[in-house]
Design a protein around this motif. Structure first.
Motif, PDB file in Angstrom:
ATOM      1  N   SER A  39       3.639 -19.175 -10.144  1.00 32.43           N
ATOM      2  CA  SER A  39       2.704 -18.436  -9.287  1.00 32.43           C
ATOM      3  C   SER A  39       2.024 -19.355  -8.274  1.00 32.43           C
ATOM      4  O   SER A  39       1.782 -18.960  -7.128  1.00 32.43           O
ATOM      5  CB  SER A  39       1.647 -17.733 -10.148  1.00 32.43           C
ATOM      6  N   LYS A  40       1.741 -20.593  -8.663  1.00 31.21           N
ATOM      7  CA  LYS A  40       1.106 -21.528  -7.734  1.00 31.21           C
ATOM      8  C   LYS A  40       2.085 -21.966  -6.646  1.00 31.21           C
ATOM      9  O   LYS A  40       1.703 -22.106  -5.476  1.00 31.21           O
ATOM     10  CB  LYS A  40       0.569 -22.748  -8.499  1.00 31.21           C
ATOM     11  N   VAL A  41       3.332 -22.161  -7.030  1.00 31.49           N
ATOM     12  CA  VAL A  41       4.357 -22.517  -6.039  1.00 31.49           C
ATOM     13  C   VAL A  41       4.527 -21.381  -5.039  1.00 31.49           C
ATOM     14  O   VAL A  41       4.605 -21.588  -3.828  1.00 31.49           O
ATOM     15  CB  VAL A  41       5.692 -22.833  -6.729  1.00 31.49           C
ATOM     16  N   TRP A  42       4.580 -20.162  -5.582  1.00 33.56           N
ATOM     17  CA  TRP A  42       4.759 -18.990  -4.710  1.00 33.56           C
ATOM     18  C   TRP A  42       3.580 -18.837  -3.744  1.00 33.56           C
ATOM     19  O   TRP A  42       3.771 -18.557  -2.565  1.00 33.56           O
ATOM     20  CB  TRP A  42       4.895 -17.740  -5.566  1.00 33.56           C
TER      21      TRP A  42
ATOM     22  N   TYR B  12       7.906 -31.047  -8.403  1.00 31.15           N
ATOM     23  CA  TYR B  12       7.094 -31.449  -9.556  1.00 31.15           C
ATOM     24  C   TYR B  12       6.110 -30.369 -10.000  1.00 31.15           C
ATOM     25  O   TYR B  12       5.330 -30.587 -10.928  1.00 31.15           O
ATOM     26  CB  TYR B  12       6.330 -32.741  -9.234  1.00 31.15           C
ATOM     27  N   CYS B  13       6.114 -29.203  -9.364  1.00 28.17           N
ATOM     28  CA  CYS B  13       5.225 -28.114  -9.759  1.00 28.17           C
ATOM     29  C   CYS B  13       5.793 -27.407 -10.986  1.00 28.17           C
ATOM     30  O   CYS B  13       7.013 -27.250 -11.122  1.00 28.17           O
ATOM     31  CB  CYS B  13       5.062 -27.118  -8.622  1.00 28.17           C
ATOM     32  N   ILE B  14       4.936 -26.959 -11.874  1.00 22.37           N
ATOM     33  CA  ILE B  14       5.400 -26.348 -13.123  1.00 22.37           C
ATOM     34  C   ILE B  14       4.942 -24.898 -13.283  1.00 22.37           C
ATOM     35  O   ILE B  14       5.353 -24.224 -14.231  1.00 22.37           O
ATOM     36  CB  ILE B  14       4.918 -27.166 -14.349  1.00 22.37           C
ATOM     37  N   VAL B  15       4.117 -24.375 -12.383  1.00 23.37           N
ATOM     38  CA  VAL B  15       3.629 -23.000 -12.467  1.00 23.37           C
ATOM     39  C   VAL B  15       4.191 -22.210 -11.295  1.00 23.37           C
ATOM     40  O   VAL B  15       3.916 -22.511 -10.135  1.00 23.37           O
ATOM     41  CB  VAL B  15       2.094 -22.945 -12.462  1.00 23.37           C
TER      42      VAL B  15
ATOM     43  N   LEU C  22      10.684 -20.104 -11.694  1.00 31.84           N
ATOM     44  CA  LEU C  22      10.529 -21.341 -10.932  1.00 31.84           C
ATOM     45  C   LEU C  22      11.884 -21.836 -10.423  1.00 31.84           C
ATOM     46  O   LEU C  22      12.002 -22.307  -9.288  1.00 31.84           O
ATOM     47  CB  LEU C  22       9.865 -22.407 -11.806  1.00 31.84           C
TER      48      LEU C  22
ATOM     49  N   ASN D 244       8.649 -18.370 -17.079  1.00 30.07           N
ATOM     50  CA  ASN D 244       8.077 -19.101 -15.948  1.00 30.07           C
ATOM     51  C   ASN D 244       9.085 -20.101 -15.388  1.00 30.07           C
ATOM     52  O   ASN D 244       9.228 -20.243 -14.167  1.00 30.07           O
ATOM     53  CB  ASN D 244       6.811 -19.831 -16.390  1.00 30.07           C
TER      54      ASN D 244
ATOM     55  N   ASP E  37       1.634 -21.138  -2.626  1.00 33.78           N
ATOM     56  CA  ASP E  37       1.695 -22.196  -1.622  1.00 33.78           C
ATOM     57  C   ASP E  37       2.729 -21.876  -0.544  1.00 33.78           C
ATOM     58  O   ASP E  37       2.465 -22.028   0.663  1.00 33.78           O
ATOM     59  CB  ASP E  37       2.041 -23.520  -2.297  1.00 33.78           C
TER      60      ASP E  37
ATOM     61  N   ILE F  44       7.927 -29.303  -3.823  1.00 35.49           N
ATOM     62  CA  ILE F  44       7.539 -28.449  -4.947  1.00 35.49           C
ATOM     63  C   ILE F  44       8.260 -28.815  -6.238  1.00 35.49           C
ATOM     64  O   ILE F  44       8.072 -28.158  -7.258  1.00 35.49           O
ATOM     65  CB  ILE F  44       7.826 -26.967  -4.630  1.00 35.49           C
TER      66      ILE F  44
END
Length: 239
Positions: A67-70, A62-65, A45, A41, A72, A60
């Motif tokens: 799939s969630k970044v993608w 500070y995002c750690i996942v 990332l 992951n 968004d 982005i």
């Protein structure tokens, strides 16, 4: 585009696409696979963050996942914008060679064509209609390339357009590049009359090209021969 760049990375790495589409669920905290999943992951990332601009990165970081970044980024940027298509078309039509060398002018055009192709869905089947559309698209690119050339290439432009079967844009680029190199060589070296056969092949391929009846050189005809109509402005022999 952001999505396209990261998707390219994902396809080249084995078993990483699941971190983009969210199909890899996070295992329990005590699972032996947790460390490996978190490592993969983090890799995906990092791919995403290294593919975006500084302005997008700030939102982005500070995002750690992955799939969630993608998801968004896809929601924000993976949409065909009519205004962007209009802008690209306008840039293509307004782009002129001016003081740029042929190679730089062609590279700018090709970049705009590639971006336009990424925004517009083109037919990919092998039917006659699809082939006709692709041929039409190539003809449009050829005309756009010729339209932006400087006036000093009017002779070459007319020759390409008068051919019984229009050249591809890459062939036209090769022809114009050869003419540009020929002019640069003449401007930097003294004019020496030499047998034409020393520089021009007599192969069947060259025999199909237009040849000047005055100087016996290919790629132009007698009506635009510099030795008859005069050399263009900027040429060392121009009077």
């Amino acid at each position: 585009m952001v999505c396209g760049a990261v998707q390219c990375y994902s396809h080249t790495a084995k078993s990483k696409i699941g971190f983009i589409d969210g199909s890899y669920a996070r295992p329990p905290d005590r699972s032996p696979n947790l460390h490996q999943l978190e490592r993969c992951n983090a890799i995906v990332l990092s791919w995403i963050m290294s593919s975006v601009s500084k302005e997008i990165f700030a939102g982005i970081v500070y995002c750690i996942v992955a799939s969630k970044v993608w998801a968004d980024l896809k929601e924000r940027f993976n949409k065909v914008s009519g205004s962007r298509i209009y802008s690209i078309q306008r840039e293509i039509v307004c782009l002129k060679q001016e003081a740029s060398p042929i190679s730089l002018y062609y590279s700018k055009l090709k970049q705009l064509w590639d971006e336009y192709a990424s925004l517009v869905t083109l037919p990919s089947c092998s039917c006659a209609t699809a082939r006709a559309y692709v041929d039409h698209e190539q003809t449009q690119r050829l005309i756009q390339f010729l339209m932006g050339l400087n006036e000093s290439y009017n002779g070459i432009r007319r020759q390409v357009l008068m051919m019984s079967s229009l050249s591809s844009v890459s062939q036209a680029f090769a022809i114009v590049s050869q003419e540009e190199s020929h002019r640069m060589a003449l401007s930097n070296q003294p004019l020496i009359e030499v047998p034409t056969t020393a520089f021009y092949s007599t192969s069947a391929k060259n025999s199909k090209l237009p040849r000047c009846e005055n100087c016996n050189i290919t790629w132009h005809t007698k009506d635009v021969c510099y030795k008859l109509v005069g050399y263009p402005p900027g040429h060392r022999l121009h009077k």
